[in-house]
Design a protein around this motif. Structure first.
Motif, PDB file in Angstrom:
ATOM      1  N   PRO A 126      -0.374   6.030  -6.586  1.00 19.74           N
ATOM      2  CA  PRO A 126      -0.913   7.379  -6.766  1.00 19.74           C
ATOM      3  C   PRO A 126      -1.577   7.791  -5.461  1.00 19.74           C
ATOM      4  N   PHE A 127      -1.470   9.059  -5.141  1.00 21.94           N
ATOM      5  CA  PHE A 127      -1.995   9.537  -3.866  1.00 21.94           C
ATOM      6  C   PHE A 127      -3.507   9.334  -3.794  1.00 21.94           C
ATOM      7  N   ASP A 144      -6.290   1.814  -2.150  1.00 25.64           N
ATOM      8  CA  ASP A 144      -5.420   1.943  -0.976  1.00 25.64           C
ATOM      9  C   ASP A 144      -6.195   2.100   0.331  1.00 25.64           C
ATOM     10  N   LEU A 145      -7.509   2.400   0.205  1.00 31.23           N
ATOM     11  CA  LEU A 145      -8.302   2.509   1.425  1.00 31.23           C
ATOM     12  C   LEU A 145      -8.307   1.184   2.183  1.00 31.23           C
ATOM     13  N   LEU A 163      -2.833   7.920   6.862  1.00 31.06           N
ATOM     14  CA  LEU A 163      -4.127   7.779   6.184  1.00 31.06           C
ATOM     15  C   LEU A 163      -5.062   6.827   6.939  1.00 31.06           C
ATOM     16  N   VAL A 164      -4.491   5.701   7.407  1.00 25.41           N
ATOM     17  CA  VAL A 164      -5.327   4.682   8.028  1.00 25.41           C
ATOM     18  C   VAL A 164      -6.038   5.204   9.278  1.00 25.41           C
ATOM     19  N   PRO A 165      -5.317   5.840  10.232  1.00 28.49           N
ATOM     20  CA  PRO A 165      -6.051   6.370  11.384  1.00 28.49           C
ATOM     21  C   PRO A 165      -7.140   7.355  10.977  1.00 28.49           C
ATOM     22  N   THR A 212       0.837  -1.198   0.000  1.00 29.70           N
ATOM     23  CA  THR A 212       0.000   0.000   0.000  1.00 29.70           C
ATOM     24  C   THR A 212       0.872   1.249   0.000  1.00 29.70           C
ATOM     25  N   THR A 213       0.244   2.382  -0.144  1.00 34.46           N
ATOM     26  CA  THR A 213       0.984   3.642  -0.153  1.00 34.46           C
ATOM     27  C   THR A 213       1.736   3.837   1.162  1.00 34.46           C
TER      28      THR A 213
END
Ligand SMILES: [Zn+2]
Length: 605
Positions: free
Chosen positions: A263-264, A269-270, A24-26, A17-18
């Protein structure tokens, strides 16, 4: 928790993953939980008396779930939810008796957590800045040093290109470029799958010398060509389409100051959030049963494109090209030569043509049944599909290869317009090919060492306009690309990178040995996947002069083929009495090259 598991767990050494997942995850989990709390809060207002405690219990159970699942990935989501709800159930009455303490915890805890997330994000940004600064301030290489650009057409086998005799016009750009290049007719990858093949290209080492495996990244034991060139003043930049085995956590990014992989904020990626991942898995199971019992047929068809994007979203060559050109135009130091690396993933399964691509080969229109069978074939990890399905799959692959070649033509055009071609050596190759059942039961790549998977295109395109083209007929190995890149940058004399420069073959040194290997997964015993267990035994292939020798599997089965007379490797000559001396010689050479590391005894069952 995910970070801790990666550091100390025995399996799953990749994040897939990114690298922005740390903050991002939190954030994603917080959005989900706040959303849920809001809904439950409204419900709570309606049933005042019980509502508040129920809200606490439900949200508390869910909030405790992600760390539990990340810490113990083997646990079922439903069992985990039961456990965390149980904990929340017992905690809620205790906490509700101390409202002041709870408020204090929230007041102190939330800002602390937010600060931690911000700090993680900021540390990523500052690491990037420090890397870039180190590059800007390093001394420049000698004036006139050329750029070197390595383009890897992931999964494009030479045998599917008209340049190499294929009957379909799949590679017009390559055929045109070959006319002004050093064109290698018998280039072979050092392994038949992405990470090992790239890792060998980047370090000049044979696969058995490297740490990289199906579940383990390339470690820092050997210097990469990007690290070396950067230390000598080159700007280094990588742009990759293969997000599984070329991402930042594969180890291939080492030495690149700029590295663009995920890619951002890509939808797929979620799933880095364990909560999103488990919700997705549950939703997929529901959809599977709904479709199986043909309830909601129409709904299934309607949501499928969304799932495709969410689960398998592919980073296309056009995105990689634009990232590279943008860096070229705006971000790089124009006074510094560069080493660029592009990995283009469009020909890889599921052989899906980009929306603007042209269907050139095979029957049209493609029907949904075929799409479903392909998805199923890929989902079941590529056992043999039925004979009827092989031609349509091959058509799709050829379509993607031809389209990728067309996009390569576009990129070369763009570089030409910018005047970059005049100062740049371009190396175009692939990391491996693709099997379509040419040998019984052998499909896809990474499990065999047949020519279909090892024979790759290789062109070294010199800066325009000078140079006389040349054809190299001898077998060569991509393992020597690292030494070649260093040589093209005129840094070969002092280089610590092993290997022979392929640019000099025909003008001096004889080609080096050509070894290809599939190394068993070093963590296979801990991984339950059937597919990984199948690759447990080592295989190695040695190509020398007119011969290819393959030794594979637990029983160290030997195969011997004459390359020129039998390029399809149909007739195994290993038991031919008159050829025993050849077999013995190649076997001994293989043992010498691999230091005995590839005998089955080396890997206990
Ligand atoms: Zn690959």
């Amino acid at each position: 928790m995910t970070i801790l598991r990666k550091q100390y767990g025995a399996t799953n050494r990749f994040y897939w993953t990114t690298r922005h997942f740390v903050w991002l995850v939190p954030l994603i989990d917080l959005v989900i939980l706040v959303g849920l709390a809001a809904v439950l809060g409204i419900v709570a207002r309606l049933g005042r008396r019980w509502g508040q405690e129920w809200t606490f219990r439900a949200v508390g159970g869910l909030a405790l779930l992600p760390p539990l699942l990340a810490g113990f990935p083997g646990i079922y989501a439903s069992a985990g939810l039961l456990l965390t709800t149980g904990i929340a159930w017992r905690l809620t009455p205790v906490l509700s008796r101390r409202p002041a303490a709870v408020r204090r915890l929230v007041r102190v805890g939330l800002p602390l957590l937010a600060a931690a997330v911000l700090a993680l994000g900021a540390s990523l940004a500052s690491l990037d800045w420090l890397e870039a600064r180190r590059e800007w301030t390093s001394p420049l290489p000698s004036p006139g040093s050329p750029n070197v650009l390595l383009i890897v057409l992931d999964t494009v086998g030479a045998d599917h290109l008209n340049l190499y005799g294929y009957q379909r016009p799949t590679g017009r750009t390559l055929a045109e470029l070959a006319r002004r290049s050093i064109w290698f007719r018998e280039a072979r990858a050092a392994s038949s799958w992405t990470l090992l093949s790239h890792a060998s290209m980047f370090t000049g080492r044979w696969p058995h010398e490297l740490s990289a495996g199906w579940m383990s990244p390339l470690d820092g034991a050997h210097r990469t060509v990007a690290e070396y060139l950067r230390s000598r003043g080159y700007a280094t930049a990588g742009f990759v389409g293969n997000l599984q085995y070329c991402g930042w956590d594969s180890g291939l990014a080492r030495g690149f100051t700029t590295y663009r992989d995920h890619p951002f904020l890509r939808l797929a990626d979620l799933r880095a959030s364990v909560l999103v991942d488990r919700i997705t898995t549950g939703a997929l199971a529901i959809q599977y049963y709904a479709e199986k019992f043909t309830v909601f047929d129409g709904i299934g068809a309607a949501v499928r494109p969304f799932w495709q994007k969410f689960l398998y979203d592919q980073k296309r060559a056009e995105v990689v090209h634009h990232e590279f050109l943008e860096w070229l135009d705006h971000d790089r130091d124009p006074n510094r030569p560069f080493f660029g690396f592009l990995n283009l993933f469009d020909a890889h399964s599921p052989y899906e043509l980009r929306p603007a691509g042209i269907h050139r080969f095979g029957a049209r229109p493609r029907n949904q049944h075929e799409e479903d069978l392909l998805a199923q074939w890929l989902g079941e990890f590529l056992g043999a599909p039925s004979d009827r399905l092989v031609p349509p799959f091959r058509d799709r692959y050829d379509d993607c290869v031809a389209d990728l070649d067309e996009q390569l033509g576009w990129l070369i055009d763009q570089l030409d317009r910018r005047g970059v071609l005049e100062q740049t050596w371009i190396i175009i190759t692939s990391d491996h090919g693709e099997s379509f059942g040419e040998h019984p039961g052998v499909f896809f790549h990474g499990r065999s060492l047949y020519r279909t998977e090892l024979h790759v295109p290789l062109l070294i395109v010199p800066p325009v306009p000078h140079f006389s083209p040349r054809v190299v007929n001898e077998p060569v190995s991509l393992r020597d690309l690292a030494a070649t890149i260093v040589d093209l940058a005129s840094l070969g004399a002092t280089s610590p990178i092993p290997g022979t420069s392929l640019a000099r073959i025909g003008n001096g040194p004889a080609p080096a040995p050509v070894l290809s290997e599939v190394i068993p997964n070093r963590l296979s015993n801990e991984n339950p996947s059937e597919w990984l267990r199948k690759t447990r035994w080592p295989s190695a292939a040695l190509t020398e002069g007119d011969w290819t020798y393959i030794r594979s599997g637990k029983a160290a089965r030997e195969e011997l083929y004459r390359i020129r007379e039998d390029p399809g490797e149909r007739q195994n000559l290993a038991s031919e009495p008159t050829l025993q001396p050849v077999l013995l010689r190649l076997g001994a050479e293989l043992d010498r090259l691999s230091n005995g590391a590839l005998t089955p005894d080396h890997f206990p069952p």
